[in-house]
Design an enzyme around this catalytic site. Structure first.
Site, short mmCIF file in Angstrom:
data_model
loop_
_atom_site.label_atom_id
_atom_site.label_comp_id
_atom_site.label_asym_id
_atom_site.label_seq_id
_atom_site.Cartn_x
_atom_site.Cartn_y
_atom_site.Cartn_z
N GLU A 169 -1.57 7.30 -1.96
CA GLU A 169 -2.69 7.39 -3.08
C GLU A 169 -2.65 6.15 -3.89
O GLU A 169 -1.24 5.77 -4.32
CB GLU A 169 -2.52 8.45 -4.03
CG GLU A 169 -3.70 8.58 -5.19
CD GLU A 169 -3.85 9.64 -6.08
OE1 GLU A 169 -2.80 10.54 -6.00
OE2 GLU A 169 -4.82 9.65 -6.59
N TYR B 208 7.21 2.86 -0.66
CA TYR B 208 7.28 4.03 -1.45
C TYR B 208 7.39 5.24 -0.43
O TYR B 208 8.20 6.26 -0.62
CB TYR B 208 6.08 4.47 -2.22
CG TYR B 208 5.83 5.43 -2.98
CD1 TYR B 208 5.41 6.78 -2.51
CD2 TYR B 208 6.32 5.31 -4.46
CE1 TYR B 208 5.52 7.72 -3.38
CE2 TYR B 208 6.32 6.40 -5.26
CZ TYR B 208 5.99 7.70 -4.72
OH TYR B 208 5.95 8.92 -5.57
N GLU C 262 11.34 -0.19 8.26
CA GLU C 262 9.86 -0.58 7.52
C GLU C 262 9.57 -2.18 8.05
O GLU C 262 10.25 -2.97 8.18
CB GLU C 262 9.97 -0.71 6.06
CG GLU C 262 8.85 -1.10 5.46
CD GLU C 262 8.85 -1.20 4.00
OE1 GLU C 262 9.88 -0.54 3.20
OE2 GLU C 262 8.03 -2.03 3.25
N SER D 51 10.06 -10.12 2.16
CA SER D 51 9.52 -11.63 1.38
C SER D 51 9.26 -11.21 0.31
O SER D 51 9.06 -9.78 -0.39
CB SER D 51 8.52 -12.29 2.08
OG SER D 51 7.21 -11.43 1.92
N ILE E 267 0.84 -1.09 0.09
CA ILE E 267 0.09 -0.07 -0.03
C ILE E 267 0.85 1.41 -0.05
O ILE E 267 0.27 2.45 -0.04
CB ILE E 267 -0.96 0.18 1.14
CG1 ILE E 267 -0.19 -0.13 2.44
CG2 ILE E 267 -1.97 -0.80 1.10
CD1 ILE E 267 -0.71 0.50 3.65
N GLY E 268 2.15 1.11 0.19
CA GLY E 268 3.03 2.19 0.12
C GLY E 268 4.06 2.41 1.02
O GLY E 268 4.55 3.56 1.17
N ASP F 286 12.03 -4.28 -2.30
CA ASP F 286 12.15 -3.20 -1.11
C ASP F 286 13.57 -2.79 -0.73
O ASP F 286 13.90 -1.74 -0.41
CB ASP F 286 11.36 -3.48 0.09
CG ASP F 286 9.76 -3.75 -0.01
OD1 ASP F 286 9.29 -3.93 1.16
OD2 ASP F 286 9.19 -3.36 -0.97
N LYS G 90 15.01 -2.46 6.21
CA LYS G 90 13.93 -3.28 5.99
C LYS G 90 14.35 -4.75 6.43
O LYS G 90 14.74 -5.79 5.78
CB LYS G 90 13.36 -3.61 4.49
CG LYS G 90 12.44 -4.43 4.15
CD LYS G 90 10.97 -3.84 4.38
CE LYS G 90 10.12 -5.27 3.68
NZ LYS G 90 8.65 -4.75 3.86
N1 LIG Z 1 1.93 7.40 -4.23
C1 LIG Z 1 2.62 6.42 -5.07
N2 LIG Z 1 2.96 6.76 -6.32
C2 LIG Z 1 3.49 6.06 -7.19
N3 LIG Z 1 3.69 4.45 -6.77
C3 LIG Z 1 3.35 4.07 -5.72
C4 LIG Z 1 2.61 4.86 -4.72
N4 LIG Z 1 2.63 4.12 -3.30
C5 LIG Z 1 2.81 2.86 -4.10
N5 LIG Z 1 3.25 2.83 -5.16
C6 LIG Z 1 3.94 1.65 -5.79
O1 LIG Z 1 2.91 0.67 -5.59
C7 LIG Z 1 3.72 -0.74 -5.36
C8 LIG Z 1 3.46 -1.01 -3.82
O2 LIG Z 1 3.75 -0.22 -2.88
P1 LIG Z 1 5.01 -0.52 -1.73
O3 LIG Z 1 6.29 -1.34 -2.47
O4 LIG Z 1 5.67 0.78 -1.26
O5 LIG Z 1 3.97 -1.04 -0.78
P2 LIG Z 1 4.33 -1.72 0.61
O6 LIG Z 1 3.37 -1.30 1.54
O7 LIG Z 1 5.92 -1.38 0.98
O8 LIG Z 1 4.45 -3.41 0.38
P3 LIG Z 1 5.15 -4.72 1.16
O9 LIG Z 1 4.08 -4.84 2.13
O10 LIG Z 1 5.33 -5.71 0.13
O11 LIG Z 1 6.29 -3.90 1.98
C9 LIG Z 1 4.98 -0.53 -5.58
O12 LIG Z 1 5.23 -0.86 -6.79
C10 LIG Z 1 5.06 0.98 -5.25
O13 LIG Z 1 6.04 1.89 -6.14
C1 LIG Z 2 4.59 -10.01 -0.31
C2 LIG Z 2 4.14 -8.82 0.05
N1 LIG Z 2 4.38 -7.71 -0.71
C3 LIG Z 2 4.71 -8.63 1.47
N2 LIG Z 2 6.11 -8.83 1.38
C4 LIG Z 2 4.27 -9.79 2.58
C5 LIG Z 2 2.77 -9.40 2.66
C6 LIG Z 2 2.26 -10.58 3.81
C7 LIG Z 2 0.78 -10.38 4.21
C8 LIG Z 2 0.32 -11.39 5.17
C9 LIG Z 2 -1.10 -11.10 5.44
O1 LIG Z 2 -1.44 -10.14 6.14
O2 LIG Z 2 -2.02 -11.67 4.77
MG LIG Z 3 7.48 -2.40 1.37
#
Ligand SMILES: Nc1ncnc2c1ncn2[C@@H]1O[C@H](COP(=O)(O)OP(=O)(O)OP(=O)(O)O)[C@@H](O)[C@H]1O
Ligand SMILES: C[C@H](N)[C@H](N)CCCCCC(=O)O
Ligand SMILES: [Mg+2]
Length: 228
Positions: free
Chosen positions: A184, A18, A123, A42, A14-15, A56, A38
């Site tokens: 977003e 990012y 993170e 996974s 969800i970001g 990440d 981080k």
């Molecule tokens: N505001 C943004 N603008 C552009 N791309 C975004 C934005 N927020 C998230 N993304 C993109 O959405 C995807 C998921 O975001 P991100 O990897 O930051 O999620 P995360 O919460 O760190 O995930 P995880 O749980 O795997 O760590 C990525 O490709 C990221 O670049």
């Molecule tokens: C692969 C993904 N982007 C994350 N690294 C791991 C997310 C685990 C989610 C488990 C859950 O809450 O269902």
């Molecule tokens: Mg992440």
């Protein structure tokens, strides 16, 4: 007090990364010392594979201006698993296990090694209560570290409840919440500002916004620097 902050998510993908990368770049641009970790990741291919650059770990190393090497990767993300699953499941896929005590001890060591005037961003993995080990979720990890949290949510339909549920969970467990960041989501039906305003009506902490492709907002950088 260390300037360590745990980046938690209202969900996965969800970001968090990012936002963490944008914040890292902004702090460095303002000559604020920052280190970004981080610890558990996974969905990460081996460093030798081309797709590692989308991980990440690679994104956070790049945000810090650090080259990808076995050393920098291990220092950022000592627990890396290939399967894009919750860490306990991803570890099991490789016949490995992860112990919360080991994860907490490593993080505490990194926190202790952080200079007092520096910011350390850690993170989490997945959402706030995604399993990290068979016995513990990310919330237990955060509680063990006794760090304040920055909570990242998306702006997709449903994100408001996910954000408020995570915020309420942190409140009920006494975890200090520095603020929320609404990142977003692609294709969200509701404008970012509208989602953020709705969340803002239900939480007593700052709610920051980052649009698609957006940079770290001034208020977020100021809030994090104030914590250093
Ligand atoms: N505001 C943004 N603008 C552009 N791309 C975004 C934005 N927020 C998230 N993304 C993109 O959405 C995807 C998921 O975001 P991100 O990897 O930051 O999620 P995360 O919460 O760190 O995930 P995880 O749980 O795997 O760590 C990525 O490709 C990221 O670049
Ligand atoms: C692969 C993904 N982007 C994350 N690294 C791991 C997310 C685990 C989610 C488990 C859950 O809450 O269902
Ligand atoms: Mg992440």
């Amino acid at each position: 007090m260390s300037g360590a902050i745990f980046i938690a998510g209202a969900g996965t993908e969800i970001g968090k990364t990012y936002v963490t990368a944008a914040l890292t770049r902004r702090l460095l641009a303002e000559d604020q010392a920052v280190r970004t970790l981080k610890p558990v990741a996974s969905g990460v291919p081996p460093v030798t594979e081309a797709d590692f650059r989308f991980s990440d770990t690679a994104i956070l190393l790049e945000a810090q201006g650090l080259a990808v090497s076995p050393e920098t990767v291990a220092a950022c993300s000592p627990w890396r698993f290939r399967a894009p699953l919750a860490p306990d499941l991803a570890a099991a896929h490789e016949g490995r296990t992860l112990a919360l005590a080991d994860l907490v001890a490593w993080c505490r060591s990194e926190i202790a090694a952080t200079p007092p005037d520096a910011t350390l961003l850690i993170e989490g993995v997945g959402g706030l209560m995604s399993p990290v080990t068979e016995e513990h979720t990310g919330l237990a990890w955060l509680e063990a570290l006794a760090l304040p949290a920055l909570l990242v949510s998306g702006s997709y339909l449903g994100a408001i409840s996910h954000a408020l549920t995570a915020a309420e969970t942190l409140r009920s467990r006494g975890v200090p919440l520095l603020g929320l960041v609404v990142c977003e989501s692609e294709g969200a039906p509701t404008p970012l500002a509208t989602v953020a305003a709705s969340i803002r009506r239900h939480v007593p902490v700052p709610v920051h916004e980052i649009g698609r492709g957006g940079a770290c907002p001034n208020g977020l950088a100021q809030a994090i620097r104030a914590h250093a």
